[in-house]
Design a protein around this motif. Sequence first.
Motif, PDB file in Angstrom:
ATOM      1  N   UNK A  21       0.864  -1.178   0.000  1.00 25.75           N
ATOM      2  CA  UNK A  21       0.000   0.000   0.000  1.00 25.75           C
ATOM      3  C   UNK A  21       0.901   1.228   0.000  1.00 25.75           C
ATOM      4  N   UNK A  22       0.701   2.117  -0.983  1.00 22.13           N
ATOM      5  CA  UNK A  22       1.607   3.239  -1.182  1.00 22.13           C
ATOM      6  C   UNK A  22       0.832   4.524  -1.447  1.00 22.13           C
ATOM      7  N   UNK A  23       1.429   5.658  -1.076  1.00 25.96           N
ATOM      8  CA  UNK A  23       0.806   6.952  -1.326  1.00 25.96           C
ATOM      9  C   UNK A  23       1.570   7.823  -2.326  1.00 25.96           C
ATOM     10  N   UNK A  24       2.904   7.804  -2.368  1.00 29.65           N
ATOM     11  CA  UNK A  24       3.624   8.723  -3.268  1.00 29.65           C
ATOM     12  C   UNK A  24       3.357   8.436  -4.745  1.00 29.65           C
ATOM     13  N   UNK A  25       3.718   9.393  -5.586  1.00 29.50           N
ATOM     14  CA  UNK A  25       3.497   9.249  -7.019  1.00 29.50           C
ATOM     15  C   UNK A  25       4.505   8.343  -7.707  1.00 29.50           C
ATOM     16  N   UNK A  26       5.741   8.323  -7.266  1.00 30.03           N
ATOM     17  CA  UNK A  26       6.719   7.439  -7.888  1.00 30.03           C
ATOM     18  C   UNK A  26       7.598   6.812  -6.815  1.00 30.03           C
ATOM     19  N   UNK A  27       7.880   5.525  -7.008  1.00 27.49           N
ATOM     20  CA  UNK A  27       8.697   4.800  -6.043  1.00 27.49           C
ATOM     21  C   UNK A  27       9.596   3.816  -6.782  1.00 27.49           C
ATOM     22  N   UNK A  28      10.598   3.333  -6.075  1.00 27.09           N
ATOM     23  CA  UNK A  28      11.430   2.230  -6.542  1.00 27.09           C
ATOM     24  C   UNK A  28      11.327   1.130  -5.499  1.00 27.09           C
ATOM     25  N   UNK A  29      11.046  -0.077  -5.969  1.00 28.29           N
ATOM     26  CA  UNK A  29      10.982  -1.238  -5.094  1.00 28.29           C
ATOM     27  C   UNK A  29      12.174  -2.119  -5.429  1.00 28.29           C
ATOM     28  N   UNK A  30      12.932  -2.490  -4.406  1.00 24.08           N
ATOM     29  CA  UNK A  30      14.098  -3.340  -4.610  1.00 24.08           C
ATOM     30  C   UNK A  30      14.093  -4.425  -3.534  1.00 24.08           C
ATOM     31  N   UNK A  31      14.456  -5.644  -3.932  1.00 20.88           N
ATOM     32  CA  UNK A  31      14.533  -6.762  -2.995  1.00 20.88           C
ATOM     33  C   UNK A  31      15.954  -7.303  -3.016  1.00 20.88           C
ATOM     34  N   UNK A  32      16.471  -7.551  -1.796  1.00 21.02           N
ATOM     35  CA  UNK A  32      17.827  -8.060  -1.621  1.00 21.02           C
ATOM     36  C   UNK A  32      17.773  -9.421  -0.942  1.00 21.02           C
ATOM     37  N   UNK A  33      18.750 -10.273  -1.292  1.00 18.06           N
ATOM     38  CA  UNK A  33      18.868 -11.532  -0.558  1.00 18.06           C
ATOM     39  C   UNK A  33      19.674 -11.301   0.716  1.00 18.06           C
ATOM     40  N   UNK A  34      19.922 -12.353   1.484  1.00 19.84           N
ATOM     41  CA  UNK A  34      20.632 -12.215   2.754  1.00 19.84           C
ATOM     42  C   UNK A  34      22.080 -11.775   2.590  1.00 19.84           C
ATOM     43  N   UNK A  35      22.638 -11.926   1.385  1.00 21.77           N
ATOM     44  CA  UNK A  35      24.004 -11.488   1.115  1.00 21.77           C
ATOM     45  C   UNK A  35      24.068 -10.029   0.683  1.00 21.77           C
ATOM     46  N   UNK A  36      22.923  -9.373   0.614  1.00 19.20           N
ATOM     47  CA  UNK A  36      22.883  -7.974   0.204  1.00 19.20           C
ATOM     48  C   UNK A  36      22.889  -7.771  -1.294  1.00 19.20           C
ATOM     49  N   UNK A  37      22.657  -8.834  -2.047  1.00 16.11           N
ATOM     50  CA  UNK A  37      22.643  -8.749  -3.508  1.00 16.11           C
ATOM     51  C   UNK A  37      21.232  -8.409  -3.974  1.00 16.11           C
ATOM     52  N   UNK A  38      21.122  -7.400  -4.820  1.00 17.89           N
ATOM     53  CA  UNK A  38      19.833  -6.997  -5.361  1.00 17.89           C
ATOM     54  C   UNK A  38      19.345  -8.062  -6.343  1.00 17.89           C
ATOM     55  N   UNK A  39      18.143  -8.592  -6.098  1.00 21.86           N
ATOM     56  CA  UNK A  39      17.616  -9.653  -6.954  1.00 21.86           C
ATOM     57  C   UNK A  39      16.317  -9.255  -7.650  1.00 21.86           C
ATOM     58  N   UNK A  40      15.790  -8.073  -7.310  1.00 24.15           N
ATOM     59  CA  UNK A  40      14.548  -7.600  -7.929  1.00 24.15           C
ATOM     60  C   UNK A  40      14.539  -6.083  -7.870  1.00 24.15           C
ATOM     61  N   UNK A  41      14.172  -5.450  -8.984  1.00 23.60           N
ATOM     62  CA  UNK A  41      14.090  -3.993  -9.037  1.00 23.60           C
ATOM     63  C   UNK A  41      12.917  -3.607  -9.915  1.00 23.60           C
ATOM     64  N   UNK A  42      12.089  -2.691  -9.402  1.00 21.17           N
ATOM     65  CA  UNK A  42      10.949  -2.214 -10.187  1.00 21.17           C
ATOM     66  C   UNK A  42      10.724  -0.745  -9.882  1.00 21.17           C
ATOM     67  N   UNK A  43      10.712   0.075 -10.919  1.00 17.60           N
ATOM     68  CA  UNK A  43      10.373   1.493 -10.791  1.00 17.60           C
ATOM     69  C   UNK A  43       8.902   1.650 -11.154  1.00 17.60           C
ATOM     70  N   UNK A  44       8.183   2.366 -10.311  1.00 18.16           N
ATOM     71  CA  UNK A  44       6.761   2.580 -10.537  1.00 18.16           C
ATOM     72  C   UNK A  44       6.518   4.086 -10.570  1.00 18.16           C
ATOM     73  N   UNK A  45       6.064   4.579 -11.715  1.00 18.99           N
ATOM     74  CA  UNK A  45       5.839   6.014 -11.865  1.00 18.99           C
ATOM     75  C   UNK A  45       4.402   6.420 -11.567  1.00 18.99           C
ATOM     76  N   UNK A  46       3.472   5.588 -11.922  1.00 18.90           N
ATOM     77  CA  UNK A  46       2.057   5.879 -11.667  1.00 18.90           C
ATOM     78  C   UNK A  46       1.570   4.911 -10.595  1.00 18.90           C
ATOM     79  N   UNK A  47       1.582   5.345  -9.365  1.00 15.54           N
ATOM     80  CA  UNK A  47       1.267   4.472  -8.245  1.00 15.54           C
ATOM     81  C   UNK A  47      -0.231   4.474  -7.976  1.00 15.54           C
ATOM     82  N   UNK A  48      -0.778   3.268  -7.837  1.00 19.45           N
ATOM     83  CA  UNK A  48      -2.163   3.118  -7.403  1.00 19.45           C
ATOM     84  C   UNK A  48      -2.151   3.070  -5.879  1.00 19.45           C
ATOM     85  N   UNK A  49      -3.291   2.869  -5.267  1.00 20.45           N
ATOM     86  CA  UNK A  49      -3.319   2.741  -3.804  1.00 20.45           C
ATOM     87  C   UNK A  49      -2.579   1.502  -3.348  1.00 20.45           C
TER      88      UNK A  49
END
Length: 73
Positions: free
Chosen positions: A13-41
Amino acid sequence: IYPNPFENEITIEIKPNSITIEIYDLNGISIFLKNINQVKKTEQIKLERLNKGIYFLKIKTREQNFFKKIIKI
């Protein structure tokens, strides 16, 4: 962020207009990245490709960064 733990998908659940979502594994390695410009609720993120385990979710907005531990079962 729900559900947590999750099986294949999380909902954020998000309020801002644009966000970046990133997921890291336990080693700190980024395994998922998604930029969202038009955010829904809410935004559904499909994560069925991830192995079972513990991950760290980072949500970056213009104002702040938010971190959350998520668990895939």
